[in-house]
Structures are given as C-alpha cells and as structure tokens.
Scaffold this motif. Structure first.
Motif, PDB file in Angstrom:
ATOM      1  N   VAL A 242       0.368  -1.294  -0.837  1.00  0.00           N
ATOM      2  CA  VAL A 242      -0.400  -0.609   0.161  1.00  0.00           C
ATOM      3  C   VAL A 242       0.891   1.060   0.092  1.00  0.00           C
ATOM      4  O   VAL A 242       1.824   1.277   0.764  1.00  0.00           O
ATOM      5  CB  VAL A 242      -0.963  -0.326   0.748  1.00  0.00           C
ATOM      6  N   VAL A 243       0.399   1.979  -0.670  1.00  0.00           N
ATOM      7  CA  VAL A 243       1.112   3.558  -1.247  1.00  0.00           C
ATOM      8  C   VAL A 243       0.389   4.411  -0.930  1.00  0.00           C
ATOM      9  O   VAL A 243      -0.078   4.848  -1.945  1.00  0.00           O
ATOM     10  CB  VAL A 243       1.886   3.118  -2.317  1.00  0.00           C
ATOM     11  N   ALA A 244       0.663   5.588   0.255  1.00  0.00           N
ATOM     12  CA  ALA A 244       0.224   6.287   0.694  1.00  0.00           C
ATOM     13  C   ALA A 244       1.003   8.210  -0.577  1.00  0.00           C
ATOM     14  O   ALA A 244       2.680   8.088   0.477  1.00  0.00           O
ATOM     15  CB  ALA A 244      -0.333   6.710   2.116  1.00  0.00           C
ATOM     16  N   GLY A 245       0.060   8.705  -0.798  1.00  0.00           N
ATOM     17  CA  GLY A 245       1.134   9.669  -1.588  1.00  0.00           C
ATOM     18  C   GLY A 245       0.150  10.116  -2.381  1.00  0.00           C
ATOM     19  O   GLY A 245       0.066   9.420  -3.177  1.00  0.00           O
ATOM     20  N   GLU A 246       0.988  11.031  -3.011  1.00  0.00           N
ATOM     21  CA  GLU A 246       0.437  12.064  -4.095  1.00  0.00           C
ATOM     22  C   GLU A 246       1.190  12.500  -5.052  1.00  0.00           C
ATOM     23  O   GLU A 246       2.266  12.741  -4.263  1.00  0.00           O
ATOM     24  CB  GLU A 246      -0.497  13.079  -4.422  1.00  0.00           C
ATOM     25  N   ALA A 251      -0.879   8.298 -11.914  1.00  0.00           N
ATOM     26  CA  ALA A 251      -1.467   7.767 -12.905  1.00  0.00           C
ATOM     27  C   ALA A 251      -0.351   6.541 -13.833  1.00  0.00           C
ATOM     28  O   ALA A 251      -0.835   5.323 -14.458  1.00  0.00           O
ATOM     29  CB  ALA A 251      -1.600   8.676 -14.557  1.00  0.00           C
ATOM     30  N   ALA A 252       0.548   7.321 -14.451  1.00  0.00           N
ATOM     31  CA  ALA A 252       1.847   6.254 -14.861  1.00  0.00           C
ATOM     32  C   ALA A 252       2.032   4.387 -13.909  1.00  0.00           C
ATOM     33  O   ALA A 252       1.874   3.745 -14.530  1.00  0.00           O
ATOM     34  CB  ALA A 252       2.984   7.127 -14.740  1.00  0.00           C
ATOM     35  N   MET A 253       2.270   4.892 -13.435  1.00  0.00           N
ATOM     36  CA  MET A 253       2.092   4.471 -12.227  1.00  0.00           C
ATOM     37  C   MET A 253       0.735   2.967 -11.879  1.00  0.00           C
ATOM     38  O   MET A 253       1.000   1.778 -11.937  1.00  0.00           O
ATOM     39  CB  MET A 253       2.530   4.517 -10.515  1.00  0.00           C
ATOM     40  N   ILE A 257       0.889  -1.072 -12.901  1.00  0.00           N
ATOM     41  CA  ILE A 257      -0.467  -2.222 -11.733  1.00  0.00           C
ATOM     42  C   ILE A 257      -1.070  -2.726 -12.129  1.00  0.00           C
ATOM     43  O   ILE A 257      -0.925  -3.618 -12.463  1.00  0.00           O
ATOM     44  CB  ILE A 257      -0.350  -1.566 -10.418  1.00  0.00           C
ATOM     45  N   GLU A 258      -2.029  -2.275 -12.958  1.00  0.00           N
ATOM     46  CA  GLU A 258      -3.052  -2.858 -13.900  1.00  0.00           C
ATOM     47  C   GLU A 258      -2.134  -3.447 -15.852  1.00  0.00           C
ATOM     48  O   GLU A 258      -2.578  -5.028 -15.333  1.00  0.00           O
ATOM     49  CB  GLU A 258      -3.902  -1.879 -14.616  1.00  0.00           C
ATOM     50  N   ALA A 259      -1.234  -3.623 -15.846  1.00  0.00           N
ATOM     51  CA  ALA A 259      -1.035  -3.819 -17.015  1.00  0.00           C
ATOM     52  C   ALA A 259       0.228  -5.103 -16.302  1.00  0.00           C
ATOM     53  O   ALA A 259      -0.162  -6.238 -16.969  1.00  0.00           O
ATOM     54  CB  ALA A 259       0.598  -2.803 -18.048  1.00  0.00           C
TER      55      ALA A 259
END
Length: 385
Positions: A242-246, A251-253, A257-259
């Motif tokens: 789990v990564v917290a932050g903006e 969008a690239a991440m 993650i999905e691909a």
C-alpha cells in the motif's frame, strides 16, 4: 551555552523570524510546523513564507505563524513577495536549496542574518549537476549558519564554502501512538480493533501488509518499489503493498500496476499515516532525498520493522534498527521484504532496536532550543569592550 532569548536585538519587541519553504517536502514542512509551534510558544513572532498548498496541508497558522503565500517558482514576483515579507525580520531561516536561493536574492543589500537548513540531497547529472553546485555555493556562502540534517550534508555545506556549518537537531513531532512492547496487552481491545479496521479498509485482513509513504514523483523510488514486488508475488498469501502519497507519477504507476497485475494499492494523500503504519507488518523505503526520512522515523517509533535502501544520511538515522539494502537494487529490496516476512524473530529484534534507536533522537524541545540558540548568537548585540 549561549543564553536563549526571544527578544529582538534591541530587547523591546519579540524576535521576528521568517521561515521560508520552497517545494514543501514532507520532512522540511513537518519540521517547519514543529519549529513554528515551539518558537511561538516561547514568544517568538513567526512568519512562514510557503506555497498555499503546503500551508493547506501543514496549517502553519494553526501552529501560531502568520502565513504569507509565496509560490515555489523563482520568478521576480516571487522574490519580491519574499522581500516584502522579510522587511521587518530580525532573522530569516530558509529550508532547502530553492528556498535558500530565493531568500538570498530577497535579502540582497540587507544585513538580515540568514540561517539555512539543508534537509535533503539534490540528485542531478551533467550540466544540471554543475548548476546545482553553483547554487549550493552561493547559498552556503550567503548564510551566516548552515544547519545540515545529517553529517554528510554538514560536510557538503563546508565543501561549498559555508562559514559555519553544524549538525541540526531535527525531531519528528508527536503525538506518537506506538503499540506497547510485546503487542497489545490483554483486555486492550481498542487498539486491536483499530488495527483490524485499518487492515480491513486496505484489503489486507488475511495477507501481509507492506506500507510505503511518499510523493509519487520522479526520483522518489516508486518505480523501484513496483519492481521489488516481483520478489514476493510467489508467496502465499501474496503480500499487499500500500502506497500513501500523491504526485505527478500516479497515472503512470496505475498503468503499470494494472498492466503487470502487481499486488499494489495507491491510496493517495492521507492524514492518518501513523494509524495505517501501525497496522502494517513491514514499512519499506525505496530511496529518496531526505536525510531524515519521515517514514523511517514514524516506522521506528511505531515499532514497525523497516526495510530501506541506503541513501543519504539514512544509516546515521536508523543505525542497526532496519534491514538495509543497496540503493537502486529492486531485487535486493524485494528479497529483503520477503525474507523478513518469513522471519518473526528478526522482526521482533528490529522492533526492539527501533525503539532503542528512536530514544536517541532529539526531542522537539531540544530542536527548538538549538535553533533559538543559533538565532540568539546572530541577533544579540555584541558586548561592549
């Protein structure tokens, strides 16, 4: 030890300091807010010059400061706004290279003392690296005192020509709700319920939870972190990162993650990081520029085992209280997490070492005392001879 005073050089009105923030990284922003609260409590008048977005997150006004919006950009309007805000300051304290450069420009032709704190390392290559060194030299030579948050930053300031460079005391502000040694006590159901609630929200009730916190931006180690998850995708159950932050790389991440079907969740900016961290099995720090990582400090205070890439002043900060791996080595980072998840004895050892290491760090009161003593040196009139 010099006498700490909150009086102006003339002893008539409270000392007025202007704190200048640039991009408002987590470490420097947290430090400025803590410092502001401590200085205001001791009768110092504090103005914080920072971008609006930093003021919104860190509430400098709530800590007792007057906030003056100064954009991050270094254009003439930004420098002019800073020059106006510093017009009646007894001392200006800039945090970070860009903030210090603007403060240097704003104070040109004035005798106002400038203190600079370097919180992190600037990574650059080629022509940009040469430009950064030039800017560092200009700032280091303009400052009456440079405070470095790690020994290597103090050495760097001296190499850039600083007249006076010292190691800064920088505390992580409370409150800290660390679990009791050995875990929750019998009958202590509330902390246990809260931890279960946090894990349920994050989707990690029946799987290990690995927590990372940081801005999603280039140079923050986020790509390395995603690469590292490959080392534990074979585990059963598969740990969840789990990564917290903006930040601009979100969008690239998400696309990666999905691909690649990575076991990762991005949860955005959160104001309950200590609670989320306390629910984690492991905290992971893939790198970054801050010499005193906020995540590393939070993890050790919360008795959460930490796996971290060695960068900057990290070893000086955590000692032997973390599992350390080489920088820029995703395989080593991922393997260390997987190995630690399988070794409860090592995790227990790191929890105890973390508690001991955190006890050696300066308190907020010690941090304010050190900074005020520097201010005192620079603003008190010289004794008559």
């Amino acid at each position: 030890m010099s006498h700490v005073s909150s009086q102006s050089p003339h002893g008539q009105t409270p000392l007025h300091t202007v704190q200048v923030l640039g991009g408002g990284s987590a470490g420097s922003s947290v430090h400025v807010r803590s410092l502001t609260a401590g200085l205001a409590a001791r009768g110092v008048r504090v103005t914080v010059c920072a971008p609006d977005e930093a003021a919104l997150v860190y509430d400098f006004a709530g800590a007792g400061a007057r906030h003056v919006p100064v954009p991050r950009s270094g254009d003439p309007a930004s420098v002019a706004a800073l020059r106006t805000a510093c017009a009646d300051a007894d001392l200006v304290h800039a945090h970070g290279l860009h903030a210090a450069l603007r403060a240097t420009l704003a104070l040109t032709g004035r005798g106002t003392p400038l203190v600079v704190t370097w919180h992190h390392h600037t990574r650059a290559e080629g022509a940009r690296a040469r430009l950064v060194r030039l800017l560092e030299r200009r700032v280091a030579r303009a400052a009456a005192v440079v405070l470095g948050t790690s020994s290597d930053l103090v050495d760097q300031a001296r190499s850039r020509g600083a007249r006076d460079a010292r190691l800064a005391a920088v505390a992580l502000p409370g409150p800290r709700r660390a679990p009791a040694a050995g875990g929750p006590r019998a009958g202590d159901e509330e902390p246990d319920r809260l931890l279960h609630k946090s894990r349920a929200e994050l989707g990690a009730v029946d799987r290990p939870l690995v927590m990372a916190v940081g801005a999603l931006e280039r140079g923050g180690g986020q790509d390395l972190l995603l690469d590292a998850t490959r080392a534990w995708r074979h585990l059963d159950p598969v740990p969840l990162l789990v990564v917290a932050g903006e930040g601009p790389e979100r969008a690239a991440m998400l696309r990666r993650i999905e691909a690649e079907r990575l076991p990762v969740r991005l949860i955005g900016r959160r104001d309950d990081i200590p609670d989320l961290l306390a629910a984690a099995d492991i905290a992971v720090l893939p790198g970054g520029r801050e010499a005193r990582s906020v995540l590393a400090q939070e993890a050790l205070h919360a008795r959460v085992p930490l796996v971290a890439a060695v960068t900057g002043g990290l070893v000086e900060l955590v000692g032997d209280a973390a599992e350390l791996v080489p920088a820029d080595d995703a395989g080593a980072l991922g393997t260390a997490v997987a190995r630690l998840l399988a070794d409860p004895a090592r995790r227990a050892q790191l929890r105890d070492r973390g508690t001991a290491q955190a006890a050696t760090w300066p308190t907020e009161d010690e941090t304010v005392t050190q900074v005020l003593s520097v201010y005192d040196e620079l603003t008190q009139p010289l004794p008559c001879t």
